[in-house]
Design a protein around this motif. Structure first.
Motif, PDB file in Angstrom:
ATOM      1  N   ALA A   1       1.408  -9.235   6.874  1.00  0.00           N
ATOM      2  CA  ALA A   1       0.336  -8.875   7.805  1.00  0.00           C
ATOM      3  C   ALA A   1       0.184  -7.368   7.959  1.00  0.00           C
ATOM      4  CB  ALA A   1       0.586  -9.513   9.170  1.00  0.00           C
ATOM      5  N   VAL A   2       1.256  -6.623   7.796  1.00  0.00           N
ATOM      6  CA  VAL A   2       1.179  -5.193   8.065  1.00  0.00           C
ATOM      7  C   VAL A   2       0.621  -4.412   6.868  1.00  0.00           C
ATOM      8  CG1 VAL A   2       3.467  -4.397   7.333  1.00  0.00           C
ATOM      9  CG2 VAL A   2       2.439  -3.434   9.389  1.00  0.00           C
ATOM     10  N   THR A   3       0.518  -5.074   5.726  1.00  0.00           N
ATOM     11  CA  THR A   3      -0.059  -4.443   4.540  1.00  0.00           C
ATOM     12  C   THR A   3      -1.561  -4.223   4.721  1.00  0.00           C
ATOM     13  OG1 THR A   3       1.550  -5.566   3.168  1.00  0.00           O
ATOM     14  CG2 THR A   3      -0.388  -4.713   2.056  1.00  0.00           C
TER      15      THR A   3
ATOM     16  N   TYR B   1      16.185  -5.435   9.433  1.00  0.00           N
ATOM     17  CA  TYR B   1      14.811  -5.376   8.928  1.00  0.00           C
ATOM     18  C   TYR B   1      14.128  -4.111   9.441  1.00  0.00           C
ATOM     19  CZ  TYR B   1      15.194 -10.507   8.241  1.00  0.00           C
ATOM     20  OH  TYR B   1      15.566 -11.769   7.872  1.00  0.00           O
TER      21      TYR B   1
ATOM     22  N   ASN C   1       6.234 -12.958   7.129  1.00  0.00           N
ATOM     23  CA  ASN C   1       4.863 -12.968   7.614  1.00  0.00           C
ATOM     24  C   ASN C   1       4.459 -11.610   8.177  1.00  0.00           C
ATOM     25  OD1 ASN C   1       3.583 -15.577   7.270  1.00  0.00           O
ATOM     26  ND2 ASN C   1       5.333 -16.333   8.419  1.00  0.00           N
ATOM     27  N   TYR C   2       5.377 -10.992   8.857  1.00  0.00           N
ATOM     28  CA  TYR C   2       5.113  -9.653   9.383  1.00  0.00           C
ATOM     29  C   TYR C   2       4.808  -8.703   8.228  1.00  0.00           C
ATOM     30  CZ  TYR C   2       5.750  -5.049  11.339  1.00  0.00           C
ATOM     31  OH  TYR C   2       5.549  -3.742  11.695  1.00  0.00           O
ATOM     32  N   TYR C   3       5.646  -8.772   7.215  1.00  0.00           N
ATOM     33  CA  TYR C   3       5.503  -7.895   6.055  1.00  0.00           C
ATOM     34  C   TYR C   3       4.124  -8.046   5.414  1.00  0.00           C
ATOM     35  CZ  TYR C   3       6.540  -5.838   1.487  1.00  0.00           C
ATOM     36  OH  TYR C   3       6.519  -5.073   0.354  1.00  0.00           O
TER      37      TYR C   3
ATOM     38  N   TRP D   1      13.697 -16.872  11.398  1.00  0.00           N
ATOM     39  CA  TRP D   1      13.533 -15.423  11.574  1.00  0.00           C
ATOM     40  C   TRP D   1      13.135 -14.768  10.270  1.00  0.00           C
ATOM     41  CZ3 TRP D   1      12.578 -13.883  16.130  1.00  0.00           C
ATOM     42  CH2 TRP D   1      13.239 -14.394  17.247  1.00  0.00           C
ATOM     43  N   GLU D   2      13.755 -15.201   9.192  1.00  0.00           N
ATOM     44  CA  GLU D   2      13.426 -14.637   7.888  1.00  0.00           C
ATOM     45  C   GLU D   2      11.947 -14.877   7.573  1.00  0.00           C
ATOM     46  OE1 GLU D   2      16.498 -14.935   4.722  1.00  0.00           O
ATOM     47  OE2 GLU D   2      14.834 -15.654   3.495  1.00  0.00           O
TER      48      GLU D   2
ATOM     49  N   ASP E   1       0.827  -1.204   0.000  1.00  0.00           N
ATOM     50  CA  ASP E   1       0.000   0.000   0.000  1.00  0.00           C
ATOM     51  C   ASP E   1       0.864   1.258   0.000  1.00  0.00           C
ATOM     52  OD1 ASP E   1      -0.072   0.669   3.229  1.00  0.00           O
ATOM     53  OD2 ASP E   1      -0.049  -1.459   2.818  1.00  0.00           O
TER      54      ASP E   1
ATOM     55  N   PHE F   1      15.256  -9.035  14.560  1.00  0.00           N
ATOM     56  CA  PHE F   1      14.929  -8.252  13.365  1.00  0.00           C
ATOM     57  C   PHE F   1      15.933  -7.112  13.182  1.00  0.00           C
ATOM     58  CE2 PHE F   1      10.119  -9.040  12.367  1.00  0.00           C
ATOM     59  CZ  PHE F   1      10.400 -10.377  12.193  1.00  0.00           C
TER      60      PHE F   1
ATOM     61  N   GLU G   1      11.537 -10.120   1.979  1.00  0.00           N
ATOM     62  CA  GLU G   1      10.095  -9.895   1.972  1.00  0.00           C
ATOM     63  C   GLU G   1       9.537  -9.746   0.572  1.00  0.00           C
ATOM     64  OE1 GLU G   1      12.413  -7.848   3.103  1.00  0.00           O
ATOM     65  OE2 GLU G   1      11.850  -5.719   3.038  1.00  0.00           O
TER      66      GLU G   1
ATOM     67  N   LEU H   1       9.514 -15.293   9.777  1.00  0.00           N
ATOM     68  CA  LEU H   1       8.704 -14.407  10.620  1.00  0.00           C
ATOM     69  C   LEU H   1       8.630 -13.016  10.004  1.00  0.00           C
ATOM     70  CD1 LEU H   1       9.603 -15.034  14.364  1.00  0.00           C
ATOM     71  CD2 LEU H   1       7.382 -15.321  13.255  1.00  0.00           C
ATOM     72  N   TRP H   2       9.737 -12.560   9.485  1.00  0.00           N
ATOM     73  CA  TRP H   2       9.781 -11.236   8.853  1.00  0.00           C
ATOM     74  C   TRP H   2       8.858 -11.181   7.643  1.00  0.00           C
ATOM     75  CZ3 TRP H   2      10.293  -6.314   8.951  1.00  0.00           C
ATOM     76  CH2 TRP H   2      10.659  -5.573   7.816  1.00  0.00           C
TER      77      TRP H   2
END
Ligand code: SF4
Lengths: 416, 246
Positions: free
Chosen positions: B217-219, A101, B213-215, B207-208, A49, A96, B243, B210-211
């Motif tokens: 989810a935050v969209t 990151y 997935n975070y990316y 960890w990669e 977005d 992170f 990501e 998780l990152w």
């Protein structure tokens, strides 16, 4: 290591908070520890977005006892709940951060059990991150309205930025849509964080109390307040609560319907115009009263600076070679950086239109408001002007607004 | 057209300036030796690097333009712009012929081009403060591969040394086959292959993941704006970001 599903739930719950900025702090690295903060802020990625990811933005918990109508985590909503422990969060931040990151943590939370309990856990997480995990990167902590002021002040000493969200632009709307919250509970901690003592020595000298200051956020378009009202409130908060930023977040309907809320999301362009107006307040020397038109709203067609200039054609054109800075800043097509370039360049040479192009003045817009060595190449007819500036020449509206306010983009990407 | 062919280094550039003043010849273009195929219409002048001449030019640049002018000229040489040498040459020439600090002459063509060229280098550096992605290797060294437009590795290393304090890392420019290698305190620039064989730490994948997935989810899916994403994070950078690579 934190469970993947838990992380997704806690991220989903936090993502509508606009701020992700990591700017405003110069926290130094301590030898052998991890992290520092960069004053300008750093973006690490961009979502689809188009928003910047700078901080790991998550909730400690989404298990809320409150029932704010606009919120996906409200008690009566049927969503999966999760709560992370301080250590889970700390370990995630460090891992992170090492991989570059993120620039730091933005930790927020729903109200778990009580405001005090929630604030305690948030504080504990920040404390552990600093003391046990030796983290010197950026921390933005959400303040919980109604929590003990001692807790809030203690948090201010270890994090970079705090924010209490004003949530809605008026008390009436707050009562209606967030019945368990009240204005005093939100505003009094904001006042605490703005106390004079924190801006005098020794805090100021050591810069150890909220080096990046406090911010707030409100939802736009869920309630009927006008732009004029919103900007007045913004102006007031900047001067009385020493806010660094006010964020606006366009209302997005969550998965339910209530007659109290609009069915459709607020148009993104309105939020964009408010950010542009906010820039005019902070960097261009405008007052809220000057910015909004007669009907109390911002023009959606053209950006607020243009709209103002068109209402004040009697002040233009100004001569770029001699105009004072505050007047240059009011010319559409000249931004803060361009204006400072003009000031430097005209010390050495008389500027002509070619020179202005090299200084990256957006001539297409600026030419109607300036003379250059006495020459005027713009149009004076009001009809022509509004057509040109609103993009009647084939430019589409959002594109046009983007390029004058390239800086407004940073509102979204957290650079400032 | 007169073309100067020089060694791509600060000494090479300053030797060329010395030559220009001595011979009263201005080049229309300045290129790196060996990087250009001759044609018959242009006049090529090959200029040898001479330390002593270069030193004298540097002294003059510092005297007239100040230390910052000398520094900015070095930064300009890191630019990936094909005309970077000429752009740096023109700025240095102007400094020497005006005998003063010309950095404020923003309306001047040469100064303005110079200014935007180094600005691009600094902007890309700032971008990669954020876009560098380290992987943790089994030995604890952090490794990042990337392919920047400008030669910014040595501008990035000090930032990460300060930040990661004591953790050794490698930043590998796979386009230029060079790497900044840090032991946690200092760094060196080394020549490399364009690939590195990595032995990753046990948790690295997790960890990669998780990152990523975070990316996701935050969209905010309701607000897709890939045009803006493309402007802010150009596609050419993405193959190095966990990501965005699949
Ligand atoms: S307090 Fe209100 S806005 Fe905050 S999480 Fe709970 S329901 Fe949502």
């Amino acid at each position: 290591m934190i469970d993947e599903k838990k992380l997704v739930i806690l991220t989903e719950g936090a993502k509508y908070d606009v701020s992700c900025s990591s700017s405003g702090s110069r926290r130094k690295n301590k030898y052998g520890e991890i992290g520092n903060a960069c004053f300008a802020g750093i973006c690490h990625s961009y979502t689809q977005d188009g928003r910047c990811i700078s901080l790991l933005k998550m909730l400690m918990s989404n298990d809320c006892i409150y029932d704010c109508k606009y919120c996906i985590n409200r008690a009566t909503n049927d969503v999966a709940r999760a709560t992370a422990t301080p250590d889970e969060i700390c370990e995630l931040v460090i891992s992170f951060y090492r991989r570059n990151y993120i620039e730091g943590l933005f930790l927020s939370s729903a109200i778990v059990k009580s405001p005090n309990h929630t604030m305690e856990m948030l504080y504990l997480t920040a404390y552990k991150l600093r003391k046990n995990y030796h983290f010197n990167g950026y921390i933005h902590l959400k303040g919980i309205p109604g929590a003990d002021s001692a807790l809030i002040e203690a948090a201010g000493l270890i994090v970079d930025r705090m924010s209490f969200n004003i949530e809605l632009p008026s008390e009436t709307s707050l009562k209606l849509l967030a019945p368990q919250k009240n204005k005093t509970a939100i505003v009094s901690p904001m006042k605490t964080l703005a106390l004079d003592k924190y801006y005098e020595s020794p805090y100021k000298r050591r810069r150890d109390f909220l080096p990046a200051g406090q911010t707030t956020q409100m939802i736009i378009g869920a309630s009927p307040e006008s732009d004029a009202h919103i900007l007045k409130l913004t102006e007031y908060m900047y001067s009385y609560y020493r806010l660094k930023r006010v964020y606006y977040s366009s209302y997005i309907p969550t998965n339910f319907e209530t007659s109290l809320l609009p069915y459709s999301p607020a148009p993104k362009i309105r939020e964009h115009r408010l950010y542009q107006a906010d820039w005019l307040l902070r960097y261009y020397g405008f007052t809220a009263d000057e910015i909004t038109g007669k009907d109390g709203n911002l023009s959606l067609e053209y950006d607020p600076k243009c709209a103002w200039a068109i209402r004040h054609m009697e002040l233009f054109p100004v001569e770029v070679n001699t105009a004072p800075l505050d007047m240059l800043l009011r010319v559409p097509g000249i931004g803060v950086r361009t204006a400072s370039r003009i000031l430097i360049a005209r010390k050495h040479a008389k500027l002509d239109f070619d020179a202005l192009k090299r200084l990256r003045v957006v001539l297409k817009r600026a030419m109607h408001f300036i003379t250059c060595g006495g020459k005027f190449i713009g149009s004076k007819s009001e009809y022509d002007l509004s057509r040109l500036l609103a993009g009647g020449d084939g430019q589409n509206m959002t594109q046009l607004s983007m390029f004058e306010f390239d800086t407004a983009l940073s509102a979204l990407n957290g650079e400032l | 057209m007169t073309v100067f062919l020089i060694e791509k280094s600060i000494d090479g550039l300053y030797s060329a300036l010395f030559y220009a003043f001595e011979q009263k010849t201005m080049p229309d273009a300045v290129f790196e030796r060996g990087n250009i195929c001759n044609n018959f219409t242009d006049k090529y002048i090959e200029i040898m690097t001479e330390k002593e001449k270069s030193r004298r030019v540097l002294t003059a640049i510092k005297k007239y333009g100040g230390k910052s002018a000398a520094l900015y000229i070095e930064i300009c040489l890191l630019s990936g712009d094909e005309n970077a040498l000429k752009i740096a040459f023109d700025f240095a020439y102007l400094t020497l012929s005006e005998r003063r600090d010309v950095s404020g002459f923003l309306a001047n063509r040469a100064v303005s081009i110079f200014y935007y060229t180094i600005k691009k280098v600094f902007n890309e550096r700032h971008r990669f403060f954020g876009l560098i992605r380290f992987k943790e290797t089994a030995s604890g060294v952090l490794y990042a591969a990337y392919s920047p437009d400008n030669d910014i590795t040595e501008l990035l290393c000090p930032h990460f040394i300060k930040r990661l304090s004591c953790v050794p890392f490698i930043i590998h420019d796979v386009k230029r086959n060079k790497a900044g290698v840090s032991n946690g305190k200092e760094y060196k620039i080394m020549e490399t292959e364009n690939k590195a064989a990595l032995n990753l730490s046990e948790d690295e994948k997790a960890w990669e993941n998780l990152w990523k997935n975070y990316y996701k989810a935050v969209t905010i899916k309701e607000r897709k704006n890939t045009r803006q994403q493309d402007n802010l994070m150009p596609r050419r950078y993405r193959k190095f970001l966990p990501e965005t690579y699949e």
